[in-house]
Design an enzyme around this catalytic site. Structure first.
Site, mmCIF file in Angstrom:
data_model
loop_
_atom_site.group_PDB
_atom_site.id
_atom_site.type_symbol
_atom_site.label_atom_id
_atom_site.label_comp_id
_atom_site.label_asym_id
_atom_site.label_seq_id
_atom_site.Cartn_x
_atom_site.Cartn_y
_atom_site.Cartn_z
ATOM 1 N N SER A 139 -4.602 4.217 -4.609
ATOM 2 C CA SER A 139 -4.388 2.780 -4.391
ATOM 3 C C SER A 139 -4.214 1.972 -5.664
ATOM 4 O O SER A 139 -3.843 0.799 -5.595
ATOM 5 C CB SER A 139 -5.549 2.195 -3.574
ATOM 6 O OG SER A 139 -5.465 2.614 -2.232
ATOM 7 N N LYS B 175 -0.901 0.364 -5.972
ATOM 8 C CA LYS B 175 -0.579 -0.880 -5.276
ATOM 9 C C LYS B 175 -0.372 -2.045 -6.239
ATOM 10 O O LYS B 175 0.326 -3.007 -5.915
ATOM 11 C CB LYS B 175 -1.687 -1.212 -4.273
ATOM 12 C CG LYS B 175 -1.850 -0.170 -3.175
ATOM 13 C CD LYS B 175 -3.097 -0.425 -2.330
ATOM 14 C CE LYS B 175 -3.300 0.680 -1.296
ATOM 15 N NZ LYS B 175 -4.543 0.516 -0.523
ATOM 16 N N TYR C 40 5.143 5.225 1.193
ATOM 17 C CA TYR C 40 3.780 4.827 0.851
ATOM 18 C C TYR C 40 2.943 6.022 0.393
ATOM 19 O O TYR C 40 2.255 5.968 -0.631
ATOM 20 C CB TYR C 40 3.130 4.145 2.055
ATOM 21 C CG TYR C 40 1.674 3.800 1.861
ATOM 22 C CD1 TYR C 40 1.296 2.788 0.997
ATOM 23 C CD2 TYR C 40 0.674 4.489 2.554
ATOM 24 C CE1 TYR C 40 -0.038 2.461 0.809
ATOM 25 C CE2 TYR C 40 -0.655 4.167 2.380
ATOM 26 C CZ TYR C 40 -1.008 3.160 1.510
ATOM 27 O OH TYR C 40 -2.337 2.850 1.326
#
Length: 313
Positions: A73, A76, A200
């Protein structure tokens, strides 16, 4: 520390990192690795690395700072920078800017708020961000753009996607699939779910070392000598969201204990920013109950205390 944080030399900062590395090596409780992603389940929890990149690119490090790991993450942050550059404030029509107060993969809030994720750093929000920057681009082209952005920020072409990790997430990411289908059911995805999730999962599987990640984070320092690959206005917005939302339902605790913008990942990495001073990356694979690196969070707190660095003065 006498003289204040701005008076710390590279030698002093290096000594602080060495001390932290030595103290972390003695810890027995190191948290638990993210076993729900099979490819991450086998990572050695004894690993610990930390790196600090100054605005001019000089890097100080300790421990396993040159060992690659799955940034998950933390990616991100870079996807959000691209999205804000491409869409500007239109992005906020599809994703919020508020802390969630819930786990990073929760579907409860998403149901109450009609498919609009609370912020771009929880999984649902990051899926929407990926969808937003995917529109009009084949997935391979988008992933190439994300990699190019990170490589440019780090000044390092040797940054790649770990295909084994991406495959592992694709095969087991059922909750993320549920989130994406729920968002799509509310009309907040523009591309096919499978295409969005493919992009993703591969984005999260980018592999970097602490040295590479710290160097890549320098664009968020906003200091002379640091890369200027996005506008200062965008840097401020990204840092604000990292501070308030970067550690999921532990963001407030991280802000209280560390006082710096930071973004964690379930691979055990954390990228933090001391505005005007340095970008810091730490990696320890074992996670705490909130899904953040247990020793990484502790090491960031130690660094903030010993340098006096904080956005709160």
């Amino acid at each position: 520390m006498p003289g204040g944080p701005r008076d710390l030399s590279a030698d002093q900062l290096g000594a602080i990192l060495t001390e932290i590395g030595e103290e972390m090596s003695e810890r027995e409780d190191r948290g638990r690795v993210a076993s729900y992603i099979p490819e991450l389940a086998g990572v050695d929890p004894a690993r610990f690395g930390m790196a600090l990149a100054l605005p001019d690119g000089q890097v100080l490090s300790t421990g396993d700072a040159a060992v690659g790991f799955s940034i998950q993450s933390v990616s991100k942050v870079f996807a959000l920078a691209i999205a804000l550059g491409r869409l500007g404030d239109q992005l906020w029509d599809r994703v919020g800017r508020e802390p969630s107060g819930n786990p990073f993969n929760s579907i409860l809030q998403l149901e109450h708020e009609n498919g609009i994720p609370r912020n771009p750093f929880i999984n649902a929000g990051a899926i929407v961000v990926t969808d937003a920057i995917l529109t009009g681009h084949p997935p391979k082209a988008l992933l190439g753009e994300i990699l190019d952005f990170i490589r440019d920020a780090a000044g390092d072409e040797n940054i790649h996607i770990n295909e084994a990790v991406a495959r592992s997430e694709t095969e087991t990411g059922h909750l993320n699939m549920a989130l994406a289908h729920f968002i799509a059911a509310h009309g907040n995805l523009r591309n096919p779910v499978e295409m969005v999730l493919g992009a993703y999962f591969h984005q999260c599987a980018i592999e970097m070392s602490c040295v590479q990640l710290a160097r890549a984070g320098r664009f968020l320092i906003a200091a002379p000598g640091a890369p200027r690959i996005v506008s200062l206005a965008r840097v401020r917005r990204i840092n604000a969201l990292m501070l308030t939302c970067g550690h999921y339902d532990a963001s407030g605790d991280f802000a209280y204990r560390v006082g710096l913008p930071g973004k964690s990942g379930v691979g055990g990495g954390i990228l933090a920013v001391a505005p005007g001073r340095a970008a810091i990356a730490v990696w320890s694979p074992g996670l705490n109950a909130r899904g953040n690196s247990a020793l990484g969070s502790e090491a960031m707190e130690m660094l903030a205390k010993r340098t006096g660095w904080s956005v709160f003065g």
